[in-house]
Scaffold this active site. Structure first.
Site, PDB file in Angstrom:
ATOM      1  CE1 TYR A 199     -27.996  70.241  37.875  1.00 34.83           C
ATOM      2  CE2 TYR A 199     -26.745  68.219  37.861  1.00 34.83           C
ATOM      3  CZ  TYR A 199     -26.959  69.485  38.355  1.00 34.83           C
ATOM      4  OH  TYR A 199     -26.138  69.990  39.326  1.00 34.83           O
ATOM      5  CB  CYS A 224     -27.416  70.034  58.852  1.00 37.73           C
ATOM      6  SG  CYS A 224     -27.318  71.144  57.428  1.00 37.73           S
TER       7      CYS A 224
END
Length: 646
Positions: free
Chosen positions: A174, A342
């Site tokens: 980023y 998960c």
């Protein structure tokens, strides 16, 4: 396993966290258009605090909308956002959790193409990640000065809202990372060139935040230490960076690996395995003295291993805490068997945000970001409920109905529950699916569900007559294709291939169909069974039904495994020698195979469901693949809705 090492307190600067479990920062894409966070998000974070998590790091909030160019996570520009932020902070404090505000100056070159108009900002005129033909707009020195003022302003807002700490989002390539990394930073001023210059942007951010919040609010820095692509930053190169950050006043490091060039590490897939970024910790520990956090497909067991190794001080769970917000409390109270795993599918968390611009959810936990609306409560009127089919839809329907207090009977014609889930769970890289099936078994037993295995139901079963409600989840069956030789003794469908590996003869296997099931079967046979595997696919590419994040891992693994792939090719004949394929140019080729596996897709198996609904139309609901063929997420969701609607 003994999980006690996860539940000792530890300090970051002046802040003491009650245990070593940290919720990784993940966006929810649920903020309001004015930059305030929504009530659904507050309830979402409170549920994870209530579940025993030591510290929660919220998904990045942006300095301003112009720089953001990413999913909607809140904006720390105006003071009117403070009341809602105070609410989420104090909701988490109620349960003894610390909460951290992650601040971002934007995605930079990683901006989603559906979320920007002009070219993204970056350190330099580097190509946009999603559109390499578009050059980014380099930030001017004046704009950089403005960003520092905005960081100071945003940090003051976070402090006034009551946050316990602040994290700088400098991760995944980023904008901050684009300054730190030579591959993206080609500037010639004081913000480019040498490492000291490239680190100036990050260090000024830390200085700006510290000037706003003082010494009592620690600053954490999130950074990938290994970019994992050619030309990107290596683990060795990152050691100087973290020493500079420590000297600049950073109080803790949040470290892992990857960037958007290896996006499967940013949202780590099942194919990467457990604790796939743990490796960065040992080297980092040698170079800094501040606390270290680490994320990346951790399980409770790998969390214990990492903490006890001394290479990290906190273990971060991301999607695991989406799947089960009570993970920490369950481990602390010695109920690991109740932790819902998960399955690392990425479909309903990041997948929803990226592909649909919707807010976060979860394949195995439909209550995510809907904690209030989808609350499971005990029913005032108890019913007799029959569930036909023990795949994921049927299991979830039975679980929810039993939690509501209904009397539930579940019929399953096979000797085990799980349906296609059990078949898909046979590869080692899909071990989380196996854990999910086991979790359902444990939950249904604890809830007193009457599970009747090896029991096929027909229209005349008296249980259907006696039931107040019937939920039919008979699943799907393989699509049958009219190909010469498809009934040969050397041919298996992909479900049988998973369940009966002893029927796979010889070393050479051809898989007809390159969707997800075909690719998973190919990887299992090549990587775990040592077979020489070929995939034949009619489309121009394999795994066209797979989200691109997961596809990145699949393509890498297929290359590593040496699997041959024929695309734009159809199977014209199967014989004892193997498969005859026809390519796009009309030429034919013989591919030798000892075993041929068909993976042409699935179709709903609704014959029984339709008959039951026809007879008992006023009390029957069809769910899962027997209603519409989908994925684990869609099956669980439809089962949840059916159970909750009772």
């Amino acid at each position: 396993m003994n999980y006690k090492s996860l539940f000792t307190p530890f300090k970051i600067g002046t802040m003491e966290v009650k245990n070593r479990i940290v919720m990784s920062p993940m966006g929810t894409n649920s903020a309001r258009i004015d930059g305030t966070i929504a009530e659904d998000e507050i309830a979402y974070f409170e549920e994870r605090a209530k579940g025993g998590t030591g510290m929660i790091i919220m998904g990045c909030q942006f300095l301003n909308p112009d720089l953001a160019q990413g999913s909607l996570e809140g904006v720390l520009q105006n003071t009117y956002v403070i009341p809602q932020l105070t609410t989420v902070v104090e909701a988490c404090h109620r349960w003894g959790a610390k909460i951290c505000c992650q601040i971002s100056c934007g995605t930079g070159r990683n901006a989603f193409p559906n979320m920007y108009g002009e070219a993204p900002f970056s350190s330099s005129d580097t190509p946009s990640t999603y559109n390499p033909n578009m050059k980014c707009r380099p930030l001017s020195k004046e704009q950089i000065k403005d960003i520092m003022k905005q960081f100071k302003n945003s940090a003051k807002i976070a402090k006034d809202a009551g946050y316990d700490s602040i994290e700088v989002h400098a991760h995944a390539g980023y904008l901050v990372d684009q300054f730190m990394s030579s591959i993206w930073n080609t500037r010639t001023d004081e913000y480019g060139g040498s490492l000291e210059n490239r680190m100036r942007f990050a260090c000024e951010i830390v200085e700006s935040i510290k000037s706003a919040v003082g010494k009592d609010i620690p600053v954490i820095f999130r950074i990938a230490l290994d970019h994992l692509f050619e030309g990107g930053r290596t683990l060795e190169e990152s050691m100087e960076i973290i020493k500079i950050l420590e000297a600049a006043g950073v109080d803790a490091l949040d470290i892992d690996a990857g960037c958007y060039e290896r996006i499967d590490y940013i949202f780590p897939t099942a194919y990467l395995g457990d604790a796939c970024m743990e490796y960065v910790c040992e080297e980092a520990r040698k170079h800094v003295n501040i606390p270290i956090m680490n994320s990346g497909n951790h399980t409770p067991e790998t969390a214990v291993r990492l903490i006890e190794s001394g290479n990290a001080d906190f273990v971060m769970f991301g999607r695991q805490l989406i799947a089960d917000p009570e993970t920490a409390n369950k481990l602390m109270n010695e109920h690991a068997e109740d932790v819902r795993p998960c399955i690392r599918c990425n479909e309903e968390c990041v997948g929803r945000i990226i592909t649909r611009l919707s807010k976060i959810s979860c394949a195995v936990n439909v209550q995510v970001c809907e904690e209030a609306r989808f609350k499971i409560e005990e029913a005032k009127s108890k019913k007799n409920v029959v569930v036909v089919g023990g795949g994921p839809a049927g299991l979830e329907a039975a679980r929810v109905a039993a939690l509501e207090g209904h009397k539930v009977i579940l019929f399953e014609k096979e000797g085990v529950v799980g349906g296609q889930l059990s078949a898909a769970a046979t590869p080692k890289f899909k071990d989380q699916l196996k854990k999910l099936v086991k979790w359902y078994q444990v939950q249904l037993e604890k809830l007193g569900v009457d599970v009747r295995l090896n029991t096929a139901v027909d229209m005349n079963n008296p249980a259907l007559e006696e039931a107040d409600n019937i939920i039919v989840a008979t699943g799907a069956k393989p699509i049958e294709v009219n190909i010469k030789g498809i009934d040969g003794s050397n041919v298996l469908n992909v479900i049988d291939a998973h369940k009966h590996k002893e029927r796979i003869k010889g070393d050479h296997v051809v898989i007809c169909g390159g969707g997800l099931s075909g690719c998973d079967s190919a990887l299992e046979l090549a990587l775990e069974e040592g077979k020489k595997v070929t995939i034949v696919e009619m489309a121009e590419g394999i795994a066209k039904d797979v989200m691109y994040i997961n596809l990145t891992s699949i393509l890498v693994k297929i290359k590593e495994a040496g699997i041959n792939v024929f695309t734009s090719s159809k199977v014209s004949e199967i014989n004892e020698q193997g498969v005859v394929i026809e390519k796009a140019d009309g030429t034919k080729e013989n591919i030798a195979a000892d075993t041929v596996i068909t993976a042409f897709g699935m179709k709903k198996d609704s014959d029984l469901a339709d008959k039951i609904r026809e007879k008992y139309y006023n009390k029957t609901r069809i769910v899962g693949d027997s209603e519409k063929v989908g994925k684990v997420a869609t099956a669980v969701r439809s089962g949840f809705y059916a159970g909750l609607s009772l």
